[in-house]
Design a protein around this motif. Structure first.
Motif, PDB file in Angstrom:
ATOM      1  N   ARG A 127       0.837  -1.212   0.000  1.00 17.72           N
ATOM      2  CA  ARG A 127       0.000   0.000   0.000  1.00 17.72           C
ATOM      3  C   ARG A 127       0.868   1.257   0.000  1.00 17.72           C
ATOM      4  NH1 ARG A 127      -3.153  -3.219   3.511  1.00 17.72           N
ATOM      5  NH2 ARG A 127      -2.293  -2.213   5.375  1.00 17.72           N
ATOM      6  N   LEU A 128       1.977   1.208   0.720  1.00 17.18           N
ATOM      7  CA  LEU A 128       2.894   2.349   0.734  1.00 17.18           C
ATOM      8  C   LEU A 128       3.403   2.645  -0.672  1.00 17.18           C
ATOM      9  CD1 LEU A 128       4.562   4.346   2.559  1.00 17.18           C
ATOM     10  CD2 LEU A 128       6.349   2.601   2.578  1.00 17.18           C
ATOM     11  N   LEU A 129       3.615   1.592  -1.466  1.00 12.99           N
ATOM     12  CA  LEU A 129       4.112   1.732  -2.835  1.00 12.99           C
ATOM     13  C   LEU A 129       2.991   1.901  -3.854  1.00 12.99           C
ATOM     14  CD1 LEU A 129       6.883  -1.025  -2.770  1.00 12.99           C
ATOM     15  CD2 LEU A 129       7.256   1.440  -2.941  1.00 12.99           C
ATOM     16  N   SER A 130       1.750   1.861  -3.403  1.00 13.92           N
ATOM     17  CA  SER A 130       0.600   1.933  -4.316  1.00 13.92           C
ATOM     18  C   SER A 130       0.740   0.925  -5.448  1.00 13.92           C
ATOM     19  CB  SER A 130       0.453   3.354  -4.890  1.00 13.92           C
ATOM     20  OG  SER A 130       0.219   4.289  -3.872  1.00 13.92           O
ATOM     21  N   THR A 131       1.133  -0.294  -5.109  1.00 11.77           N
ATOM     22  CA  THR A 131       1.395  -1.299  -6.134  1.00 11.77           C
ATOM     23  C   THR A 131       0.470  -2.497  -6.004  1.00 11.77           C
ATOM     24  OG1 THR A 131       3.104  -2.668  -7.160  1.00 11.77           O
ATOM     25  CG2 THR A 131       3.182  -2.494  -4.769  1.00 11.77           C
ATOM     26  N   GLU A 132       0.133  -3.073  -7.158  1.00  4.57           N
ATOM     27  CA  GLU A 132      -0.591  -4.332  -7.230  1.00  4.57           C
ATOM     28  C   GLU A 132       0.368  -5.488  -7.497  1.00  4.57           C
ATOM     29  OE1 GLU A 132      -3.838  -4.672  -6.624  1.00  4.57           O
ATOM     30  OE2 GLU A 132      -3.947  -2.526  -6.204  1.00  4.57           O
ATOM     31  N   GLN A 133       1.655  -5.173  -7.648  1.00  6.41           N
ATOM     32  CA  GLN A 133       2.650  -6.211  -7.874  1.00  6.41           C
ATOM     33  C   GLN A 133       2.858  -7.024  -6.597  1.00  6.41           C
ATOM     34  OE1 GLN A 133       6.244  -4.325  -9.246  1.00  6.41           O
ATOM     35  NE2 GLN A 133       5.268  -3.401 -11.042  1.00  6.41           N
ATOM     36  N   ASP A 134       3.475  -8.202  -6.751  1.00  7.82           N
ATOM     37  CA  ASP A 134       3.885  -8.958  -5.581  1.00  7.82           C
ATOM     38  C   ASP A 134       4.961  -8.181  -4.835  1.00  7.82           C
ATOM     39  OD1 ASP A 134       2.229 -11.135  -6.134  1.00  7.82           O
ATOM     40  OD2 ASP A 134       3.734 -12.115  -7.383  1.00  7.82           O
ATOM     41  N   VAL A 135       4.866  -8.154  -3.520  1.00  5.89           N
ATOM     42  CA  VAL A 135       5.889  -7.547  -2.683  1.00  5.89           C
ATOM     43  C   VAL A 135       6.494  -8.634  -1.806  1.00  5.89           C
ATOM     44  CG1 VAL A 135       6.333  -5.977  -0.754  1.00  5.89           C
ATOM     45  CG2 VAL A 135       4.925  -5.223  -2.682  1.00  5.89           C
ATOM     46  N   VAL A 136       7.803  -8.748  -1.842  1.00  3.35           N
ATOM     47  CA  VAL A 136       8.520  -9.709  -1.018  1.00  3.35           C
ATOM     48  C   VAL A 136       9.366  -8.931  -0.020  1.00  3.35           C
ATOM     49  CG1 VAL A 136      10.216 -11.577  -0.973  1.00  3.35           C
ATOM     50  CG2 VAL A 136       8.581 -11.423  -2.867  1.00  3.35           C
ATOM     51  N   ILE A 137       9.173  -9.202   1.256  1.00  4.58           N
ATOM     52  CA  ILE A 137      10.024  -8.599   2.283  1.00  4.58           C
ATOM     53  C   ILE A 137      11.196  -9.539   2.516  1.00  4.58           C
ATOM     54  CG2 ILE A 137      10.213  -7.872   4.681  1.00  4.58           C
ATOM     55  CD1 ILE A 137       7.346  -7.016   4.608  1.00  4.58           C
ATOM     56  N   THR A 138      12.385  -9.031   2.305  1.00  7.94           N
ATOM     57  CA  THR A 138      13.594  -9.844   2.433  1.00  7.94           C
ATOM     58  C   THR A 138      14.253  -9.606   3.787  1.00  7.94           C
ATOM     59  OG1 THR A 138      14.679  -8.120   1.122  1.00  7.94           O
ATOM     60  CG2 THR A 138      14.065 -10.134  -0.012  1.00  7.94           C
TER      61      THR A 138
END
Length: 348
Positions: free
Chosen positions: A25-36
């Motif tokens: 949500r912070l990135l306003s993205t619908e892409q997959d987000v992976v926290i590393t």
């Protein structure tokens, strides 16, 4: 003995997934987000090694030291690399990117740093993204320093791999980071026989065993304290409002540039144009005959807590960094830094 940081219940997969959603949500993205589970160099390297190989032709933009590092990784992967280096006191332009494509139409990967905290410049990602999309290349962006200080919009800008870290403008921990990954980037990784697998650098492992598996079982024990700190950090941004956080950084940058000139001691902004200066940190050039590292050392001797640093490497002699990011993006912090620099100059 007990300790509140040590005697915590294990971080659940559901909580981990909720933090990923909050970052998305912070990135306003619908892409997959992976926290590393490591500092941002982990996904920065993992994303390059996952998508680049001997068949890759990369345009690597160098506006600071991290661009140089990305070129090294790309060459190590076997990619053909065309470096586009611009002076550190300025930003790259979309026209320069277009010219590079005209000269090398085979380019299929573009690597760029959004804001270079080390050199104080920021690049026009939205305009560059339009050019990259026109040519169908994969777009890799280091937004570690810019996130929280200025807009970072991977979907709107056509960014396929957008890496962020929390330790600068977000005011969070350094031990975790994140990357948003487009479907095109996942496809490139899946087709890359050289992409890391069964490795800490592997993003594909996270996709197959975590994202695609419903995010119910973590690959390994998470960095619990760092994950909780990231959660708290993003919540704090949500409560203050991202626009407000970015406005604080922009105001701090403008005040630093104006205040440095007002000192009247020959210190001036290192990045010539304010429009090309990063809001996360302001770099200053010392007057002739003044060693920046020595000047910063005198200023820090009076107040070691100031967010001041000399430039890295050869820049240490001429560049001062005012790191007005995160909690330091305030008028008081800027005034304290400039006052200390003025006093240090007066001691010469």
């Amino acid at each position: 003995m007990t300790h509140p940081f040590l005697d915590l219940a294990p971080l659940s997969a559901a909580h981990f997934a909720s933090i990923e959603d909050r970052v998305a949500r912070l990135l306003s993205t619908e892409q997959d987000v992976v926290i590393t589970q490591g500092e941002a160099l982990l996904p920065l390297e993992g994303a390059i090694r996952g998508t680049a190989g001997p068949g890759t032709t990369a345009l690597n933009v160098i506006t600071g030291p991290y661009g140089q590092t990305f070129g090294d990784w790309l060459r190590d992967c076997g990619a053909t690399v065309h470096d586009l280096a611009v002076p550190f006191h300025t930003a790259v332009t979309a026209a320069q990117i277009r010219e590079a494509f005209a000269e090398h139409p085979e380019i299929d990967f573009v690597s760029l740093v959004h804001a270079e905290a080390a050199t104080g410049n920021t690049n026009p990602v939205a305009e560059i993204g339009e050019v990259v999309r026109e040519h169908g290349a994969l777009f890799y962006l280091d937004a570690v320093a810019s996130i929280g200080a200025e807009p970072v919009l991977p979907d709107a800008w056509g960014v396929d791999l957008c890496v962020i870290g929390a330790q600068k403008a977000m005011g969070g921990p350094a031990g975790v980071s994140a990357v948003s990954v487009s479907e095109r980037a996942w496809a490139r990784m899946s087709a890359n026989p050289h992409a890391p697998r069964r490795s800490y650098l592997s993003l594909l492992d996270w996709k197959e065993r975590w994202t695609d598996a419903g995010r119910t079982t973590l690959l390994h024990a998470p960095a619990q304290l760092e994950m909780l700190a990231l959660d708290a950090c993003v919540r704090r941004i949500e409560e203050e409002g991202l626009d407000t956080v970015m406005s604080r950084h922009a105001a701090a940058a403008a005040a630093t540039r104006a205040g440095a000139l007002a000192l009247g001691a020959g210190i001036e902004p290192y990045v010539h144009e304010a429009s090309e200066a990063a809001p996360v940190a302001t770099t200053l050039r010392t007057p002739a005959g003044v060693n920046a590292a020595e000047l910063v050392a005198r200023a820090l001797a009076a107040d070691p807590a100031l967010p001041l640093a000399a430039g890295g490497g050869a820049l240490a002699k001429e560049m001062i960094r005012v790191n007005h990011y995160g909690p330091a993006a305030t008028p008081d912090s800027v005034r304290a830094c400039l006052s200390a620099l003025g006093a240090a100059l007066a001691e010469r």
